[in-house]
Design a protein around this motif. Structure first.
Motif, PDB file in Angstrom:
ATOM      1  N   LEU A  42       0.827  -1.208   0.000  1.00  0.00           N
ATOM      2  CA  LEU A  42       0.000   0.000   0.000  1.00  0.00           C
ATOM      3  C   LEU A  42       0.861   1.257   0.000  1.00  0.00           C
ATOM      4  CD1 LEU A  42      -2.907  -0.940   2.445  1.00  0.00           C
ATOM      5  CD2 LEU A  42      -2.966  -0.824  -0.049  1.00  0.00           C
ATOM      6  N   VAL A  43       1.998   1.193   0.712  1.00  0.00           N
ATOM      7  CA  VAL A  43       2.916   2.333   0.719  1.00  0.00           C
ATOM      8  C   VAL A  43       3.456   2.571  -0.688  1.00  0.00           C
ATOM      9  CG1 VAL A  43       5.083   3.223   1.645  1.00  0.00           C
ATOM     10  CG2 VAL A  43       3.543   1.928   3.122  1.00  0.00           C
ATOM     11  N   MET A  44       3.834   1.487  -1.343  1.00  0.00           N
ATOM     12  CA  MET A  44       4.339   1.593  -2.709  1.00  0.00           C
ATOM     13  C   MET A  44       3.238   2.082  -3.659  1.00  0.00           C
ATOM     14  SD  MET A  44       6.552  -1.934  -2.756  1.00  0.00           S
ATOM     15  CE  MET A  44       6.903  -1.872  -4.515  1.00  0.00           C
ATOM     16  N   LEU A  45       1.999   1.659  -3.388  1.00  0.00           N
ATOM     17  CA  LEU A  45       0.887   2.046  -4.262  1.00  0.00           C
ATOM     18  C   LEU A  45       0.646   3.554  -4.214  1.00  0.00           C
ATOM     19  CD1 LEU A  45      -1.353   1.227  -6.191  1.00  0.00           C
ATOM     20  CD2 LEU A  45      -2.813   0.740  -4.208  1.00  0.00           C
ATOM     21  N   THR A  46       0.819   4.172  -3.042  1.00  0.00           N
ATOM     22  CA  THR A  46       0.627   5.620  -2.945  1.00  0.00           C
ATOM     23  C   THR A  46       1.633   6.357  -3.834  1.00  0.00           C
ATOM     24  OG1 THR A  46       2.110   5.846  -1.026  1.00  0.00           O
ATOM     25  CG2 THR A  46      -0.221   5.427  -0.572  1.00  0.00           C
ATOM     26  N   MET A  47       2.860   5.839  -3.922  1.00  0.00           N
ATOM     27  CA  MET A  47       3.865   6.452  -4.796  1.00  0.00           C
ATOM     28  C   MET A  47       3.427   6.376  -6.262  1.00  0.00           C
ATOM     29  SD  MET A  47       7.323   4.731  -3.227  1.00  0.00           S
ATOM     30  CE  MET A  47       7.625   4.593  -1.469  1.00  0.00           C
ATOM     31  N   VAL A  48       2.922   5.195  -6.650  1.00  0.00           N
ATOM     32  CA  VAL A  48       2.513   4.982  -8.038  1.00  0.00           C
ATOM     33  C   VAL A  48       1.334   5.883  -8.396  1.00  0.00           C
ATOM     34  CG1 VAL A  48       1.590   3.306  -9.671  1.00  0.00           C
ATOM     35  CG2 VAL A  48       3.383   2.619  -8.071  1.00  0.00           C
ATOM     36  N   LEU A  49       0.329   5.923  -7.522  1.00  0.00           N
ATOM     37  CA  LEU A  49      -0.863   6.731  -7.801  1.00  0.00           C
ATOM     38  C   LEU A  49      -0.513   8.213  -7.931  1.00  0.00           C
ATOM     39  CD1 LEU A  49      -3.514   5.073  -5.435  1.00  0.00           C
ATOM     40  CD2 LEU A  49      -3.120   4.650  -7.861  1.00  0.00           C
ATOM     41  N   SER A  50       0.409   8.677  -7.095  1.00  0.00           N
ATOM     42  CA  SER A  50       0.811  10.096  -7.159  1.00  0.00           C
ATOM     43  C   SER A  50       1.446  10.427  -8.493  1.00  0.00           C
ATOM     44  CB  SER A  50       1.792  10.413  -6.019  1.00  0.00           C
ATOM     45  OG  SER A  50       1.194  10.210  -4.755  1.00  0.00           O
ATOM     46  N   GLN A  51       2.215   9.489  -9.026  1.00  0.00           N
ATOM     47  CA  GLN A  51       2.925   9.740 -10.280  1.00  0.00           C
ATOM     48  C   GLN A  51       2.000   9.804 -11.487  1.00  0.00           C
ATOM     49  OE1 GLN A  51       6.331  10.378 -10.746  1.00  0.00           O
ATOM     50  NE2 GLN A  51       6.187  10.652  -8.532  1.00  0.00           N
ATOM     51  N   VAL A  52       0.870   9.071 -11.432  1.00  0.00           N
ATOM     52  CA  VAL A  52      -0.036   9.039 -12.591  1.00  0.00           C
ATOM     53  C   VAL A  52      -1.279   9.905 -12.378  1.00  0.00           C
ATOM     54  CG1 VAL A  52       0.736   6.794 -13.398  1.00  0.00           C
ATOM     55  CG2 VAL A  52      -1.135   6.921 -11.741  1.00  0.00           C
ATOM     56  N   GLY A  53      -1.327  10.653 -11.249  1.00  0.00           N
ATOM     57  CA  GLY A  53      -2.407  11.606 -11.029  1.00  0.00           C
ATOM     58  C   GLY A  53      -3.719  11.024 -10.569  1.00  0.00           C
ATOM     59  N   LEU A  54      -3.687   9.835  -9.971  1.00  0.00           N
ATOM     60  CA  LEU A  54      -4.912   9.249  -9.418  1.00  0.00           C
ATOM     61  C   LEU A  54      -5.041   9.629  -7.947  1.00  0.00           C
ATOM     62  CD1 LEU A  54      -4.902   5.650 -10.966  1.00  0.00           C
ATOM     63  CD2 LEU A  54      -6.544   7.472 -11.433  1.00  0.00           C
ATOM     64  N   PRO A  55      -6.269   9.852  -7.435  1.00  0.00           N
ATOM     65  CA  PRO A  55      -6.458  10.234  -6.029  1.00  0.00           C
ATOM     66  C   PRO A  55      -5.997   9.133  -5.084  1.00  0.00           C
ATOM     67  CG  PRO A  55      -8.448  10.646  -7.318  1.00  0.00           C
ATOM     68  CD  PRO A  55      -7.539   9.838  -8.185  1.00  0.00           C
ATOM     69  N   ILE A  56      -5.143   9.499  -4.148  1.00  0.00           N
ATOM     70  CA  ILE A  56      -4.640   8.526  -3.180  1.00  0.00           C
ATOM     71  C   ILE A  56      -5.771   8.009  -2.287  1.00  0.00           C
ATOM     72  CG2 ILE A  56      -3.097   8.258  -1.191  1.00  0.00           C
ATOM     73  CD1 ILE A  56      -1.224  10.253  -2.519  1.00  0.00           C
ATOM     74  N   GLU A  57      -6.822   8.833  -2.096  1.00  0.00           N
ATOM     75  CA  GLU A  57      -7.939   8.439  -1.233  1.00  0.00           C
ATOM     76  C   GLU A  57      -8.611   7.161  -1.720  1.00  0.00           C
ATOM     77  OE1 GLU A  57      -7.521  11.390  -2.558  1.00  0.00           O
ATOM     78  OE2 GLU A  57      -7.027  12.653  -0.816  1.00  0.00           O
ATOM     79  N   GLY A  58      -8.434   6.823  -2.993  1.00  0.00           N
ATOM     80  CA  GLY A  58      -9.051   5.616  -3.535  1.00  0.00           C
ATOM     81  C   GLY A  58      -8.547   4.339  -2.891  1.00  0.00           C
TER      82      GLY A  58
END
Length: 439
Positions: free
Chosen positions: A351-367
């Motif tokens: 999940l920690v790694m997923l937050t990095m990925v989502l930030s890079q592609v502009g998806l809301p981390i809240e998801g």
């Protein structure tokens, strides 16, 4: 009854009891039995496994480096394993994204009523920071904190220095060989309690999580499990057969104990002692290769986690109606591979790694709040995939270096833990007793 059978019985019994306790929903059971007794036994077992990791990796890796004897061969083993680990991770996430794109999980999902509080992101490190962090500023702190990449780096440097000193290192090498054998015996002692630890861990997980959490995100869960199984049983086994010619069915049978431990602990690092033992004593990989590849893989090889990131990214993109396009998915693949190098193999790290990925592609981390409930169970499956990938790469490298014992691989009883592993050597005990007598 073999230890593997005992552990599987403990896992199944824990699963059944956990589901029953979840349906009962008693405060006494949840607080005192599950959260109290089961939580205590499970944590003690995982702590015992983690207790073994650093000393086992250190002494085993020292023996591995000195056993190879040639620095050039050591560089070749390290280079091969590094390339293979990154390749399998990239393939894993690419296949996951392709499968998720075809299935389309998350389409038409309603975000109303989803609690997104408490979901925080983490900034992705640069590629330079990731590689700079491999070198420890304080080796003692690296050992104390269990930072495996730094531990591996320092130990390899120390092993190379031992080789350069030649004959003067004989006493040190013999001491490390004894300590490695001693640590493997401690592994046998800890693993004797494995059925009870696995039972408590699984019972606690399923009591707390239940199965009703899967309903709202069933498409995500099914897609993720399908992608994990596709990578485990198809991609990895094809690589094993292609590069080694070994029987994948025998290999999977040999790795079953390590897979069960990985599933129950959801931690690649905590499973290192079991994976290392399975790879050397069950599969037949020489310790000089396994002692490097297994802990190295537990740190940088995150096939299962990468698959989760790929499926989760497509799922959340569909939920929010955002088209990432080819460029976005290429970014996801690159970020997942980079993040896998600099992230520890501990529970929940995906999940920690997923937050990095989502930030890079502009998806809301809240998801991420959508998949929080089921992530623990998914983490258990993807950890089993992670350590299997470690074992496959270790076997491929060993076969290429002619460092695998095929007689051990083909022997179904090789490396099985029995009660004899816990027996005391009577001759050695008598010899030690002589030292205990007053003179």
């Amino acid at each position: 009854m073999s230890l593997t059978v005992k552990v599987m019985i403990g896992m199944i019994a824990g699963l059944i009891l956990g589901v029953i306790f979840n349906m009962i929903d008693s405060d006494f059971i949840n607080t005192h039995i599950v959260g109290g007794f089961f939580g205590m036994i499970g944590k003690m077992f995982v702590n015992a496994l983690k207790m073994l990791v650093v000393p086992l990796v250190f002494f085993s890796l020292i023996n591995g480096v000195t056993g190879i004897g040639d620095i050039r061969i050591l560089g070749r083993v390290g280079g091969k394993s590094f390339v293979l680990y990154l390749t399998t991770t990239a393939i894993a996430i690419a296949v996951a994204i392709l499968l998720a794109t075809l299935v389309g999980p998350g389409q038409g999902f309603n975000m109303e009523g989803v609690d997104t509080s408490g979901v925080t992101g983490k900034e992705a490190p640069s590629v330079w920071d990731v590689f700079a962090g491999i070198v420890p500023t304080n080796p003692v702190a690296a050992f104390a904190n269990g930072d495996m990449l730094q531990v591996i780096f320092y130990t390899v440097i120390l092993g190379v220095a031992v080789l350069m000193l030649g004959g003067r290192s004989k006493a040190f090498v013999e001491g490390c060989e004894y300590m490695n054998e001693l640590m493997m015996k401690v592994v046998s002692i800890v693993m004797a309690f494995a059925p009870y630890g696995v039972f408590c861990l699984i019972a606690k997980t399923f009591t707390e999580q239940g199965i009703e959490l899967f309903g709202p995100v069933l498409a995500y869960v099914l897609t993720l499990v399908a992608a994990l199984f596709l990578h485990l049983f198809v991609t990895l086994m094809l690589m094993l057969k292609l590069f080694t010619g070994l029987n994948p069915f025998i290999f999977m049978q040999k790795m079953r104990p390590a897979q069960i431990f990985a599933f129950s602990t959801a931690s690649s690092n905590a499973t290192i002692p079991v994976t290392l033992r399975s790879v050397t004593e069950r599969v037949g990989v020489d310790n000089s290769v396994a002692s490097f590849c297994v802990p190295f893989g537990a740190t940088i090889n995150m096939d299962g986690t990468a698959i989760m990131q790929g499926v989760a990214t497509v799922f959340l993109a569909n939920v929010y109606g955002i088209d990432l396009g080819l460029g976005g998915y290429i970014t996801v693949i690159a970020m997942a591979v980079l993040a896998s190098i600099g992230t520890a193999g501990v529970p929940g790290v995906g999940l920690v790694m997923l937050t990095m990925v989502l930030s890079q592609v502009g998806l809301p981390i809240e998801g991420i709040a959508l998949i929080l409930g089921v992530d623990r169970l998914m983490d258990m499956i993807r950890t089993a995939v992670n350590i299997t990938g470690d074992a496959v790469v270790s076997t491929i490298v060993a076969k290429g270096e002619n460092k695998i014992d095929l007689a051990v691989f083909n022997d179904p009883n090789a490396g099985l833990i029995t009660d004899e592993d816990l027996d005391i050597d009577e001759a050695a005990e008598a010899e030690l007793a002589q030292y205990a007598k007053p003179h």
